[in-house]
Design an enzyme around this catalytic site. Sequence first.
Site, mmCIF file in Angstrom:
data_model
loop_
_atom_site.group_PDB
_atom_site.id
_atom_site.type_symbol
_atom_site.label_atom_id
_atom_site.label_comp_id
_atom_site.label_asym_id
_atom_site.label_seq_id
_atom_site.Cartn_x
_atom_site.Cartn_y
_atom_site.Cartn_z
ATOM 1 N N ASP A 131 0.472 -0.930 -0.538
ATOM 2 C CA ASP A 131 0.072 0.358 0.165
ATOM 3 C C ASP A 131 0.855 1.341 -0.255
ATOM 4 O OD1 ASP A 131 1.293 -0.142 2.376
ATOM 5 O OD2 ASP A 131 -0.642 0.473 3.539
ATOM 6 N N ARG A 133 9.725 37.505 -11.495
ATOM 7 C CA ARG A 133 8.734 35.938 -11.316
ATOM 8 C C ARG A 133 7.357 37.172 -11.274
ATOM 9 N NH1 ARG A 133 9.138 31.477 -10.849
ATOM 10 N NH2 ARG A 133 11.010 31.446 -9.414
ATOM 11 N N LYS A 148 16.066 40.127 -11.779
ATOM 12 C CA LYS A 148 14.700 39.171 -12.100
ATOM 13 C C LYS A 148 13.681 39.421 -11.908
ATOM 14 C CE LYS A 148 13.909 35.312 -9.735
ATOM 15 N NZ LYS A 148 14.705 33.471 -9.723
ATOM 16 N N ARG A 158 10.159 27.303 1.658
ATOM 17 C CA ARG A 158 9.780 28.299 0.419
ATOM 18 C C ARG A 158 8.066 28.999 0.899
ATOM 19 N NH1 ARG A 158 10.831 26.586 -5.534
ATOM 20 N NH2 ARG A 158 10.860 24.456 -4.325
ATOM 21 N N HIS A 183 16.387 27.503 1.433
ATOM 22 C CA HIS A 183 15.847 28.763 0.551
ATOM 23 C C HIS A 183 15.685 30.392 1.886
ATOM 24 C CE1 HIS A 183 14.600 30.760 -2.622
ATOM 25 N NE2 HIS A 183 13.057 30.944 -2.064
ATOM 26 N N GLU A 207 3.176 1.954 2.136
ATOM 27 C CA GLU A 207 3.313 2.423 3.563
ATOM 28 C C GLU A 207 4.992 2.483 3.503
ATOM 29 O OE1 GLU A 207 0.704 1.176 6.702
ATOM 30 O OE2 GLU A 207 -0.241 2.910 6.164
HETATM 31 C C1 R5P Z 1 14.215 31.904 -5.787
HETATM 32 O O1 R5P Z 1 14.540 33.612 -5.161
HETATM 33 C C2 R5P Z 1 15.450 30.706 -6.014
HETATM 34 O O2 R5P Z 1 16.526 31.299 -5.598
HETATM 35 C C3 R5P Z 1 15.602 30.338 -7.665
HETATM 36 O O3 R5P Z 1 16.057 31.403 -8.596
HETATM 37 C C4 R5P Z 1 13.952 29.718 -7.975
HETATM 38 O O4 R5P Z 1 13.113 29.397 -7.096
HETATM 39 C C5 R5P Z 1 14.538 28.892 -9.165
HETATM 40 O O5 R5P Z 1 12.868 28.348 -9.713
HETATM 41 P P1 R5P Z 1 12.794 27.917 -11.063
HETATM 42 O O6 R5P Z 1 14.443 27.742 -11.209
HETATM 43 O O7 R5P Z 1 11.356 27.961 -11.820
HETATM 44 O O8 R5P Z 1 12.845 29.453 -11.968
#
Ligand code: R5P
Length: 284
Positions: A34, A187, A185, A91, A124, A36
């Site tokens: 299962d 996001r 960068k 994260r 992180h 586990e």
């Molecule tokens: C962001 O703060 C981290 O340092 C990485 O840059 C991020 O987790 C990378 O994510 P991905 O590969 O999805 O762009």
Amino acid sequence: MYVVGGSASQLLSKELANCLKAKLAKVEIKRFPDDECYVRIDEDLDGEEVFVVQTTWPDRNIVELFLLQDAVYEFDVSSLTTVVPYFGYARQDKQFLPGEPISARALARLIQLNTDEFVTVDVHAPSVVDWFDDVSARNVHAYPCVGRYLKGKGIDLVLSPDEGRADNAKRVADVVGCESDFLVKTRLDGETVEMAPKSLAVEGRKVAIVDDIIATGSTIAKAAEQLRRQGADKIYAVCTHGVFAKNGLEKLRPACDQICSTDTIENPTTCISVASEIARIARE
Ligand code: R5P
């Protein structure tokens, strides 16, 4: 002294045992029909200093870690240090929206129930170790190991894909003996990032982009695109934790000359061990 390696951290456990001059424990780990998990430590750990090593990603490895910790404490050990090389859920270290958990804290609270000490690597959000309020908890940096690896590659420039990690790129560059810089960068969502244009001295040079995590690979792909446009000769993508979600590795292969990660997550790009740094901290 013994190292007990979980199934997610076999390579690192072996290396760590070498570095610590400890024995690598014989451990049986299997799954019931299962799914586990079953673990059994086939050693006598009474009176021993023990290190359990297990990355907590993906989820199934979390339960395995709890079982290994419990099995170790069935012996009368002198101490147990839990090493989580890649701390999954780090994260989510705060509530971004009402009603959410603080996932990193939830994990920390459970892990510290069955250990004397805790060690993780390039977590992180460094504040995550503060959730370990009952035991000593430390965050080990991979940059000395990453720097030594890149030094042998003749890298000219170490680049962080964002300003937030520029300090880490500088530390790696100092070990390599070259310059460092950073990209800018933004996001947009979990899988999409944008890089602001930035003029870099990369033409004809070997450049290493260094990040803590490669998750979907979107960050490195965008960074590599910009470096190619500006004439970089060779592009190395290096991370501590190679998650490579959603075919991230396949996406990156055409964009980079080499992709390399440490043994915090074992995957086809693993070529650097962080064992020496964990052992160094453990001896302090
Ligand atoms: C962001 O703060 C981290 O340092 C990485 O840059 C991020 O987790 C990378 O994510 P991905 O590969 O999805 O762009």
